[in-house]
Design a protein around this motif. Structure first.
Motif, short mmCIF file in Angstrom:
data_model
loop_
_atom_site.label_atom_id
_atom_site.label_comp_id
_atom_site.label_asym_id
_atom_site.label_seq_id
_atom_site.Cartn_x
_atom_site.Cartn_y
_atom_site.Cartn_z
N ALA A 122 16.32 13.45 71.42
CA ALA A 122 16.71 13.40 70.01
C ALA A 122 17.59 14.59 69.59
O ALA A 122 18.63 14.40 68.97
N THR A 123 17.18 15.79 69.92
CA THR A 123 17.89 16.98 69.44
C THR A 123 19.32 17.02 69.96
O THR A 123 20.27 17.20 69.19
N SER A 124 19.50 16.83 71.26
CA SER A 124 20.86 16.89 71.82
C SER A 124 21.69 15.68 71.39
O SER A 124 22.89 15.80 71.17
N THR A 125 21.05 14.53 71.24
CA THR A 125 21.78 13.34 70.79
C THR A 125 22.31 13.53 69.37
O THR A 125 23.47 13.22 69.08
N ILE A 126 21.50 14.06 68.49
CA ILE A 126 21.96 14.28 67.11
C ILE A 126 23.08 15.31 67.08
O ILE A 126 24.08 15.12 66.37
N ARG A 127 22.96 16.37 67.87
CA ARG A 127 24.07 17.34 67.93
C ARG A 127 25.34 16.68 68.46
O ARG A 127 26.45 16.96 67.98
N ALA A 128 25.20 15.79 69.43
CA ALA A 128 26.37 15.08 69.98
C ALA A 128 26.97 14.14 68.95
O ALA A 128 28.20 14.04 68.82
N ILE A 129 26.15 13.46 68.20
CA ILE A 129 26.66 12.57 67.13
C ILE A 129 27.40 13.40 66.09
O ILE A 129 28.51 13.03 65.67
N GLU A 130 26.81 14.52 65.68
CA GLU A 130 27.49 15.40 64.71
C GLU A 130 28.85 15.85 65.24
O GLU A 130 29.85 15.82 64.52
#
Length: 186
Positions: free
Chosen positions: A111-119
């Motif tokens: 979740a954490t890295s995916t959200i940073r990637a989406i941002e």
């Protein structure tokens, strides 16, 4: 029959991306989306593909070479968080969350890295461009990632982006679903 979620993701991208553009496969996996994107942008375009697993890179490289499109794909053995280093505007970004099919099911997107990637992806997405996020959540870390990504996407400014959810709601198990984010035209 209704199209499946992957068909919808690809249709949304085909409608918005032209040959010659830069596009991103944020989760290379077995190279299916990387190949789709490479065929879409053709030899005048560029695909940047990310994965943290050498096996994914190896499988993708073999597939791209077989299809004759490896020349315009930059494969990066790195987290999709590295999207922030892309400098040019991007027409489309594809994510497939979960684990590498045929690989180690203990290695999953988080979740954490995916959200940073989406941002990061939203910052490089050109106006009119689209990001597709396929959420495969039938694995141990999947429920938490699904909840976090959905929550984040619900908070994205509607003035700047449109966010769509495409999901079959009468399926058994944890059927995958699609979140699609379109950057509004200026």
């Amino acid at each position: 029959m209704f199209p499946n979620v992957l068909e919808v993701a690809r249709k949304l991208i085909k409608e918005r991306v032209k040959a010659g553009e830069t596009v991103i496969d944020a989760t290379m996996g077995n190279g299916n989306d990387t190949l789709f994107l490479a065929q879409l942008v053709q030899d005048t375009g560029k695909v940047i593909a990310y994965d943290i697993q050498p096996l994914a890179m190896e499988k993708t490289r073999e597939r791209l070479e077989r299809e004759g499109v490896a020349g315009w794909v930059a494969m990066r053995l790195a987290s999709h968080e590295e999207i922030e280093t892309v400098e040019e505007p991007v027409g489309a970004i594809m994510f497939n969350l979960g684990y590498l099919p045929g690989g180690d099911k203990e290695i999953t997107t988080q979740a954490t890295s995916t959200i940073r990637a989406i941002e990061s992806g939203l910052r490089v997405l050109r106006p009119g461009g689209v990001m597709t996020v396929m959420i495969y959540w039938g694995h141990q870390a999947g429920e938490a990632e699904k909840a976090a990504v959905e929550s984040y996407c619900q908070s994205i400014s509607q003035l700047d982006y449109l966010v769509l959810k495409y999901q079959y709601i009468n399926q058994q198990n944890q059927a995958p679903f699609l979140l699609a984010i379109e950057r509004r035209e200026l």
